[in-house]
Design a protein around this motif. Sequence first.
Motif, short mmCIF file in Angstrom:
data_model
loop_
_atom_site.label_atom_id
_atom_site.label_comp_id
_atom_site.label_asym_id
_atom_site.label_seq_id
_atom_site.Cartn_x
_atom_site.Cartn_y
_atom_site.Cartn_z
N GLU A 207 -6.55 10.80 -1.34
CA GLU A 207 -6.09 10.69 -2.72
C GLU A 207 -7.08 9.95 -3.61
OE1 GLU A 207 -3.32 12.00 -4.11
OE2 GLU A 207 -2.89 13.03 -2.21
N GLY A 208 -8.19 9.50 -3.04
CA GLY A 208 -9.22 8.85 -3.84
C GLY A 208 -9.08 7.34 -3.97
N GLY A 209 -8.23 6.72 -3.13
CA GLY A 209 -8.06 5.27 -3.18
C GLY A 209 -8.94 4.57 -2.16
N GLN A 210 -9.04 3.26 -2.30
CA GLN A 210 -9.83 2.43 -1.38
C GLN A 210 -8.94 1.35 -0.79
OE1 GLN A 210 -12.91 0.14 -3.22
NE2 GLN A 210 -13.61 -0.78 -1.30
N VAL A 211 -8.76 1.36 0.52
CA VAL A 211 -7.93 0.36 1.18
C VAL A 211 -8.72 -0.94 1.32
CG1 VAL A 211 -6.69 -0.24 3.29
CG2 VAL A 211 -6.62 2.10 2.43
N VAL A 212 -8.12 -2.04 0.85
CA VAL A 212 -8.78 -3.35 0.93
C VAL A 212 -8.03 -4.31 1.85
CG1 VAL A 212 -9.83 -3.12 -1.34
CG2 VAL A 212 -7.57 -4.17 -1.13
#
Length: 280
Positions: A207-212
């Motif tokens: 979905e284009g997110g970045q897990v931090v």
Amino acid sequence: MISCLIRVHQALPLPPLRVQPPPRTLPPSKPTQKCPPSPPRSQSRKTRSSPPRSTRARSNSAVSCSRAGGALPFPIPSSSREKRAKANALRRISPYFFNAGLLSSGPSLHPLALAYAHTIHTDLPAFDVLFGPAYKGIPFAALACLTLYTEYGVNVGYAYNRKEVKDHGEGGSTVGAPLRGKRVVVLDDVMTSGMAVREALQIIAREGGQVVGVVELLDREEVGGREGRKSTVQELEEEAGVKVRAVLGMRDLVGWLEAKGMEGEVGEMRAYREKYGVKE
């Protein structure tokens, strides 16, 4: 609208109408800004006037609510153990079963939400969206999102995935705040093999997110199934390059059971930990 309702009500033989004032609006805050706790709403409320509890105190409350809510049943019948071992990706027969789905009442969810929010606020980097993997992660993400705002003034969104992609209405495989270009924290209940979290990482990346960061409710503190030396948490941190934190650990459960005098359960858990626990 309220005045019209009052006039209509006065013309009818009904009990007195109570008009509730509009709820107090909290001041807006930046999505990634971590602010100090909001001021007390009422000095008569003990929970607002008392100082913030420590991480350990919040963890103990979460342990208590999990046991009181039936999420940590003892003992597990042998037939159920075998069934759960087959469903477990690590194929292990555990003396305890943590079912977070049984935390389904206000008294059990309130300390749980506080513990989640406290862990997120103190131990993770700045982020934009909380992600709750379907299904058990959905209410945790919603509760943590609300509690971060009411307790710390942190305004973030939350989202979750669908098990089946929807091809009508709004469509898509996720619901809630958009993930594209956002920093995301994943919430999970129990991490054994890490399969659910790894699936969530794939969904968020798609979905284009970045897990931090990742926050789990319970860390079983067991060795993972890949090398047999490191915990599943350690494997996931190295594999995904993200920080993984837990509200509760196996040590918290054992300590709480000892304090309650449940020696039989403690003995079984110690034996299991000796066999599968992470050696430090």
